[in-house]
Design an enzyme around this catalytic site. Sequence first.
Site, PDB file in Angstrom:
ATOM      1  N   SER A 152      47.454  36.195  34.286  1.00 34.96           N
ATOM      2  CA  SER A 152      46.901  36.460  35.615  1.00 34.96           C
ATOM      3  C   SER A 152      46.480  35.159  36.282  1.00 34.96           C
ATOM      4  O   SER A 152      46.045  34.222  35.613  1.00 34.96           O
ATOM      5  CB  SER A 152      45.676  37.368  35.455  1.00 34.96           C
ATOM      6  OG  SER A 152      44.908  37.374  36.633  1.00 34.96           O
ATOM      7  N   THR A 201      51.691  40.784  42.391  1.00 33.93           N
ATOM      8  CA  THR A 201      51.002  42.081  42.343  1.00 33.93           C
ATOM      9  C   THR A 201      50.734  42.573  43.759  1.00 33.93           C
ATOM     10  O   THR A 201      50.126  41.866  44.560  1.00 33.93           O
ATOM     11  CB  THR A 201      49.694  41.974  41.527  1.00 33.93           C
ATOM     12  OG1 THR A 201      50.044  41.613  40.191  1.00 33.93           O
ATOM     13  CG2 THR A 201      48.936  43.285  41.505  1.00 33.93           C
ATOM     14  N   HIS A 300      48.272  49.828  38.007  1.00 38.36           N
ATOM     15  CA  HIS A 300      47.170  48.921  37.668  1.00 38.36           C
ATOM     16  C   HIS A 300      46.241  49.562  36.632  1.00 38.36           C
ATOM     17  O   HIS A 300      45.033  49.325  36.634  1.00 38.36           O
ATOM     18  CB  HIS A 300      46.386  48.566  38.938  1.00 38.36           C
ATOM     19  CG  HIS A 300      45.937  47.143  39.013  1.00 38.36           C
ATOM     20  ND1 HIS A 300      46.547  46.186  39.788  1.00 38.36           N
ATOM     21  CD2 HIS A 300      44.912  46.492  38.395  1.00 38.36           C
ATOM     22  CE1 HIS A 300      45.914  45.035  39.660  1.00 38.36           C
ATOM     23  NE2 HIS A 300      44.915  45.188  38.806  1.00 38.36           N
TER      24      HIS A 300
END
Length: 402
Positions: A152, A201, A300
Amino acid sequence: MTALARRQFLQFLAASPLLGYTAAGRLFAEESLDAIRLPKYLIKSPADALDVFDFHNVAKQVLPTSHYGYLATGTDGNETLSANREAFERVYLRPMRMVDTSNVSLDTVLLDQSINSPILLAPVGSQKAFHADGELASARAAKTQGSLQILSNVSSNSIEDVIDARGEPVWFQLYPTNKWSTAKTMILRAQDAGAKVLVLTVDLNSGSNRVLLGQFSRADDRDCNACHGAGPDDRPAPKPMYSGTGSVRGDWDMSGMTWDYLDRLRNATSMKIVVKGVVTAEDASSCLQYGADAVYVSNHGGRAEASGRGSLDSLPEVVAAVDGRIPIVVDSGFRRGTDVFKALAMGASGVSIGRAYIWGLAAFGQPGVEKVLEMLNAELSMVMGQMGARNISDIGPKHIGR
Ligand SMILES: Cc1cc2nc3c(=O)[nH]c(=O)nc-3n(C[C@H](O)[C@H](O)[C@H](O)COP(=O)(O)O)c2cc1C
């Protein structure tokens, strides 16, 4: 009701599986039933684990209340979170007997990359909230298990350190801010560090209503500002991937992003582009139209919106729209080898796990993540044997039904 009758009624309730369903909701049924029927058991080492839920129990115990809330939360009443697990219950397996499965291989190729298994580590931000070694522990575990890790951009460790710990490039996941210069700086940094794949994302553009997180935070009497800062501008800046971008909390708005953002990315980097957060055929078609290299089906982990639809239930329409032209990765709710097998049988090429490995991380650090990966890979091998599938490419629609 007499005292005796009342006691008998309570004893009946305590022994009843219904309690797990009605009081705690179906999501927690598995754990609730265990709690009712068995004495509470907390594993003392990764080797004691029977399934990934053993790590969940320890994680719940060791994490600060608000950090556990951050990990566990869904949105609103956790409708999507529950739906993710329930979706697996509606798909059954169709075993094929008398196939020589003495050698089962999980070898997978995803976006030209050879990996030991289709089970990937999903991007999970802020991993130092779960263990002091953060993403480095996950990277070291991914290295020993030969697993693909997606990092991330709100990680606690930098991509350079993580790639060093992993010993191979990781995929880099991006939440773009409303400042293109911030995104571009991070993309080029990831590319320079060796990342070959960029995961965009797209499912948090309008924020998310994380009620459970709020409830857990309320129950935590520690001073969050002591670690997280109190100022309006001091959230993303301290994260390693934001250093040098000049970005601040106010830049986090992504609500203006549209499909032509993919053109922008394509012009800025040679990395392959994966779009994470797709749950409809329409958006899968847009991924194709705008040149994405892979589609990543995800809600998610139920943390984006209260659609109430399980990720596995979104997969068939995306598979149909993509029609084999680009690979599909899926996540949200995967906890067992059988879950992974079902998604592969529906047409996914890779399956990411999120909370499952973070439970391992929180419980035992690197060895915990290692054991989660090892167990899920072993479970997948076993179910492949049961279904008569020697290789990942043998897995197909004939192996499942509804
Ligand atoms: C604590 C936590 C943090 C997450 N952080 C990110 C993130 O930074 N970027 C991202 O794209 N997804 C993030 N996700 C979503 C995961 O990538 C993944 O979609 C989700 O965890 C899959 O569902 P599961 O947890 O049920 O396996 C996060 C999920 C959790 C639980």
